[in-house]
Design a protein around this motif. Structure first.
Motif, mmCIF file in Angstrom:
data_model
loop_
_atom_site.group_PDB
_atom_site.id
_atom_site.type_symbol
_atom_site.label_atom_id
_atom_site.label_comp_id
_atom_site.label_asym_id
_atom_site.label_seq_id
_atom_site.Cartn_x
_atom_site.Cartn_y
_atom_site.Cartn_z
ATOM 1 N N TYR A 54 0.806 -1.233 0.000
ATOM 2 C CA TYR A 54 0.000 0.000 0.000
ATOM 3 C C TYR A 54 0.835 1.277 0.000
ATOM 4 C CZ TYR A 54 -4.014 -2.961 1.084
ATOM 5 O OH TYR A 54 -4.999 -3.917 1.032
ATOM 6 N N HIS B 37 -5.337 6.130 8.561
ATOM 7 C CA HIS B 37 -5.835 4.888 7.975
ATOM 8 C C HIS B 37 -6.015 3.811 9.042
ATOM 9 C CE1 HIS B 37 -4.115 7.006 4.488
ATOM 10 N NE2 HIS B 37 -4.916 6.259 3.729
ATOM 11 N N THR C 86 -12.273 2.072 0.989
ATOM 12 C CA THR C 86 -11.238 1.056 0.907
ATOM 13 C C THR C 86 -10.127 1.545 -0.012
ATOM 14 O OG1 THR C 86 -12.798 -0.746 1.262
ATOM 15 C CG2 THR C 86 -10.717 -1.312 0.219
ATOM 16 N N VAL C 87 -8.907 1.526 0.492
ATOM 17 C CA VAL C 87 -7.755 1.989 -0.273
ATOM 18 C C VAL C 87 -7.306 0.877 -1.221
ATOM 19 C CG1 VAL C 87 -5.381 2.832 -0.143
ATOM 20 C CG2 VAL C 87 -7.055 3.486 1.621
ATOM 21 N N GLU C 88 -7.102 1.227 -2.475
ATOM 22 C CA GLU C 88 -6.659 0.239 -3.452
ATOM 23 C C GLU C 88 -5.200 -0.110 -3.211
ATOM 24 O OE1 GLU C 88 -6.613 -0.542 -8.288
ATOM 25 O OE2 GLU C 88 -7.109 1.447 -7.472
ATOM 26 N N ASP D 70 -9.562 4.361 4.641
ATOM 27 C CA ASP D 70 -9.085 5.721 4.892
ATOM 28 C C ASP D 70 -10.020 6.473 5.828
ATOM 29 O OD1 ASP D 70 -11.277 6.531 3.401
ATOM 30 O OD2 ASP D 70 -10.109 7.035 1.605
#
Length: 526
Positions: free
Chosen positions: A122, A136, A329-331, A324
């Motif tokens: 990430y 996060h 949802t963080v890719e 976040d």
């Protein structure tokens, strides 16, 4: 031999995916907004004009657009949105609950692995995580109940221990405990490798099967001959060493890396990592000594998960998703790697080779091996899997007996079956691929001692001095029956006498029926 499945099995029913206890993934919640209708207060007291209608329609469009925007914001941007139940904390269990406040202090090695994965996949560091007001949140693959059960079980052991559970097919780590209490080292990770002893035999067997041998191939075990299946099941070290010597360190390491091995310590204690493959490290390992080279508990859980997953290896990981500040949802910059490490036929044959027939866990299929190694300290292993989960357990200590790893494995696997509600599922049974090799037990002239186990089981085999059934029956019967019987019967029936007599005899039968005599109304026949 019968390569079916002899162990007790239950109904092979699988839980439906999508957030059930049978899966570590939480299912995204869809919107369930209600749509209650209000009763009209009364009739309109005026007749609406065209202006009123236009204004009403425009107002409805504005409201609808606002609702759509609101729903979009609540659900989050692509690539998806969170399950919506994450607590306000930097690290969370798979169900969204925050891990204990002392989690990072009690699990230093595990936390380091989580942070390393966070940066690699990430591009985030610990400083980017939730600090009480913003940041996060990391949702882990760890199941809270299973993690707590693993910690309690391992802590009850009198000596240091480690236990890891990996989900076949996904590579998700559902529990991880390395016994780091009171400032101890992480016993489950690569920093503390342990000699795997016989639990590594599954890797050597996989190498042989991938190299063309079958589970019924024969190998020399000093004064006895055994099949590959019996060599692994009965921990016949000499036979396993013979198998390893035939295929070599390069092939064994390549198979192990494909199955999930990421590092191994040589005899000097130097840990070799395998990001670039086995080529650089192959000279540090001898084929007959793989049981003595240290490996991590995590890697052995991954290896058996690959076998349980019909040969598909998925990269082990601790992070399910990252959320976040807005709940989006963080890719991930890097996905979870997955590949067909060994043929599915190889995996199915390995499942059969390690098939459990005892009472380690009742009424369901599992495969597994135990291992014991004694050097400065004793090492007791048990690694095994059911179709839904692979668990590796290790217990160390000078006073430990050879079975110390089994109770830890039993309790963690039993807890997982209860917590995750795994239904019994059968293994499909062995394929029996490959060749039944015998070259390891043959003499220099290609013969095999008649009193050997192989010849006792195969007395008619040519190397044992038996007659070859494919030659004798095919020569004699093809000559005698084809020459003598074909001449006599073909000449005699062609003589003229047999053909003339049957044609002359029937003459009286043609005249007698034509005379009018002998009937009720005819004169007597002369």
């Amino acid at each position: 031999m019968d390569n079916g499945n002899p162990s007790r099995v239950g109904d092979g029913r699988s839980r439906a995916d999508g957030g059930g206890r049978g899966s570590h993934r939480a299912a995204p919640r869809g919107s369930t907004a209600g749509g209650g209708r209000h009763r009209a207060a009364g009739a309109l007291s005026f007749q609406p004009s065209r202006f009123h209608v236009i204004a009403a329609v425009a107002g409805c469009l504005v409201i609808a657009a606002g609702i759509a925007v609101g729903v979009f914001v609540l659900q989050g941007d692509e690539p998806g949105y969170s399950a919506g139940n994450e607590e306000a904390a930097p690290l969370l269990y798979a169900n969204g609950e925050a891990v204990p406040e002392d989690f990072t202090e009690r699990h230093v090695g595990l936390t380091e692995q989580i942070y390393a994965e966070l940066e690699t996949r990430y591009g985030l560091g610990p400083e980017d995580l939730y600090d009480g007001t913003t940041g996060h949140r990391v949702v882990l693959t760890l199941d809270r109940e299973l993690q707590e059960a693993a910690e309690a079980t391992a802590e009850e052991a009198a000596e240091p221990g480690g236990v890891v559970a990996v989900e076949p097919g996904s590579g998700a780590v559902l529990c991880y405990y390395g016994g780091e209490g009171e400032g101890g080292a992480d016993q489950a990770g690569a920093a503390s490798p342990h000699p795997p002893a016989s639990v590594f035999d599954m890797v050597i067997a996989a190498t042989a099967l991938e190299g063309g041998a079958s589970i019924d191939s024969w190998w020399s075990d000093e004064d006895a001959d055994v099949t590959l299946t019996d060599a692994v099941r009965e921990s016949r070290s000499a036979a396993v060493d013979s198998i390893a010597a035939k295929y070599g360190s390069q092939a064994i390491l390549e198979t192990a890396i494909g199955l999930g091995l990421t590092a191994m310590a040589d005899q000097a204690g130097t840990v070799h990592t395998f990001e670039e493959g086995a080529a650089e490290a192959v000279d540090s390992f001898e084929p007959a000594e793989f049981g003595s080279y240290g490996v991590s508990v995590l890697d052995m859980a991954a290896v058996y998960a690959t076998i349980a997953g019909d040969g598909v290896h998925a990269q082990t990981h601790f992070i399910e998703r990252v959320v976040d500040d807005s709940g989006n949802t963080v890719e991930a910059e890097q996905g979870i790697r997955s590949s067909q490490a060994v043929k599915s036929e190889t995996a199915r044959d390995l499942q059969f080779v390690g098939l459990g027939t005892g009472d380690a866990i009742g009424d369901r299929d599992f495969f597994g091996l135990s291992g014991t190694w004694n050097d400065v300290t004793a090492h007791s292993w048990y690694v095994g899997a059911i179709p839904q989960l692979s668990v590796a357990a290790w217990v160390g200590g000078a006073d430990q007996d050879g079975d110390a790893g089994l109770p830890v494995w039993q309790r963690v696997m039993g807890s997982a079956i209860e917590v995750m509600e795994y239904e019994p599922e059968p293994w499909p049974g062995a394929v029996g691929a490959g060749s039944d090799l015998t070259d390891d037990i043959e003499n220099d002239d290609g013969t095999i001692d008649p009193d050997s186990e192989y010849c006792q089981a195969n007395p008619e085999a040519a190397p044992c001095g038996g007659e070859d059934p494919t030659e004798d029956p095919t020569e004699e019967p093809t000559e005698d029956p084809t020459e003598e019987p074909t001449e006599e019967p073909t000449e005699e029936p062609t003589d003229e006498e047999p053909t003339e007599e049957p044609t002359e005899e029937p003459e009286p039968t043609e005249e007698e029926p034509t005379e009018d005599c002998g009937g009720w109304f005819e004169p007597p026949c002369p």
